[in-house]
Design an enzyme around this catalytic site. Structure first.
Site, PDB file in Angstrom:
ATOM      1  N   ASP A  27       1.178  -1.491   0.128  1.00 55.62           N
ATOM      2  CA  ASP A  27      -0.120  -0.003   0.006  1.00 55.62           C
ATOM      3  C   ASP A  27       0.752   1.431   0.081  1.00 55.62           C
ATOM      4  O   ASP A  27       2.098   1.502   1.078  1.00 55.62           O
ATOM      5  CB  ASP A  27      -0.692  -0.171   1.224  1.00 55.62           C
ATOM      6  N   TYR A  40       2.477  10.066  -0.097  1.00 57.71           N
ATOM      7  CA  TYR A  40       3.811   9.813   0.103  1.00 57.71           C
ATOM      8  C   TYR A  40       4.649  10.190  -0.095  1.00 57.71           C
ATOM      9  O   TYR A  40       5.916   9.988   0.738  1.00 57.71           O
ATOM     10  CB  TYR A  40       3.819   8.798   1.090  1.00 57.71           C
ATOM     11  N   LYS A  68      -2.895   5.963  -3.930  1.00 56.78           N
ATOM     12  CA  LYS A  68      -4.197   6.238  -4.090  1.00 56.78           C
ATOM     13  C   LYS A  68      -3.761   8.026  -4.142  1.00 56.78           C
ATOM     14  O   LYS A  68      -2.151   8.267  -4.528  1.00 56.78           O
ATOM     15  CB  LYS A  68      -4.374   6.816  -2.566  1.00 56.78           C
TER      16      LYS A  68
END
Length: 280
Positions: free
Chosen positions: A51, A56, A81
């Protein structure tokens, strides 16, 4: 270790047919260099669900780790994401950029990181993700940090039910109402910060008592609490031994009394802060 060991987590079938491992490896707040090493090590230790997120800033490193783990791409389940700035007209480009950074032609699961109600672009964004799933670029689509009314709105507007909602969830934040809503809709609940943020849950009496009874670590007890209730946790660790421990939670069962005692640590819905996307 001479090579990657077989996957250790069983899978759950998502609404649109993808098989997602029931426990994954989280990569926040690793940078590219740290992520490359950690992801490769996680794969070698049996993880197959990885993930990450554009927010990030480590998708390049994660991609290197995916290739360095010694496992074929079709055996991995890769999630990313998009940021709130990429919502709306930028959605398709966001997916393309995540794929490019990760070095893959598709993603197994792609999430809207946060609804960002003030921008009010999450319905349009989700519609584009559904289109990309139809085109084969995405195998499954979902959301993160969405409340029930956000979920209801995208379903009513697009006619597509998300495969997953990733939310803050731990024994301190059991999110019973949200999970019940997910179950009614056929959405899999995925947990970020499944072990809490500071490790204090490990010292709680119900967790310690269960750890002693089963000969397991407190972290294994908390992760077993998740998976035994159908929640998919994505813990993160930079230590190989702890990675293996975190994944080794499918060979024992907590009793109903133990599950209830651990759930009794809940601090209430208001204590969860799933608008704080920087936290995971």
């Amino acid at each position: 270790m001479t090579g990657p060991i077989p996957p250790l987590a069983p899978t759950v079938r998502l609404r649109h047919g993808a098989e997602m491992p029931r426990l994954g490896f989280g990569t926040y707040p690793l940078d590219d260099t740290e992520a490359e090493h950690a992801v490769a090590t996680a794969i070698e230790n049996g993880y197959r669900l990885i993930d990450t997120a554009a927010l990030y800033g480590n998708e390049i490193g994660v991609g290197r780790g995916l290739r360095g783990g010694g496992v074929a791409r079709d055996e991995l389940f890769v999630t990313s994401k998009l940021t709130k700035e990429q919502q709306g007209t930028g959605t398709r480009r966001a997916v393309e950029e995540s794929c490019a950074r990760l070095g893959t032609d598709h993603l197994d699961l792609y999430l809207i990181h946060w609804p960002d109600p003030a921008q009010d672009a999450y319905v349009e964004t989700f519609r584009t993700l559904a289109d990309l799933m139809g085109e084969g670029t995405l195998k499954a689509v979902g959301v993160s940090n969405f409340k029930p009314h956000h979920l209801d709105r995208i379903i009513e507007t697009t006619g597509v039910v998300p495969d997953v909602n990733q939310i803050q969830l731990s024994p301190y934040h059991t999110r019973d109402g949200v999970r019940a809503h997910h179950e009614k809709l056929g959405i899999v609940t995925e947990a970020w910060s499944p072990l809490g943020r500071d490790g204090t849950v490990f010292a709680e009496e119900p967790v310690r008592r269960a750890a002693e009874r089963h000969g397991r670590t407190p972290a294994q007890i908390v992760l077993r609490w998740h998976v035994q209730q159908g929640i998919v946790p994505v813990p993160k660790s930079g230590h190989s031994e702890r990675m293996r421990e975190n994944l080794d939670v499918f060979g024992f069962e907590l009793t109903e009394a133990e599950l209830e005692e651990i759930s009794g640590l809940d601090r209430g819905e208001a204590s969860a802060d799933d608008s704080d996307v920087i936290a995971h």
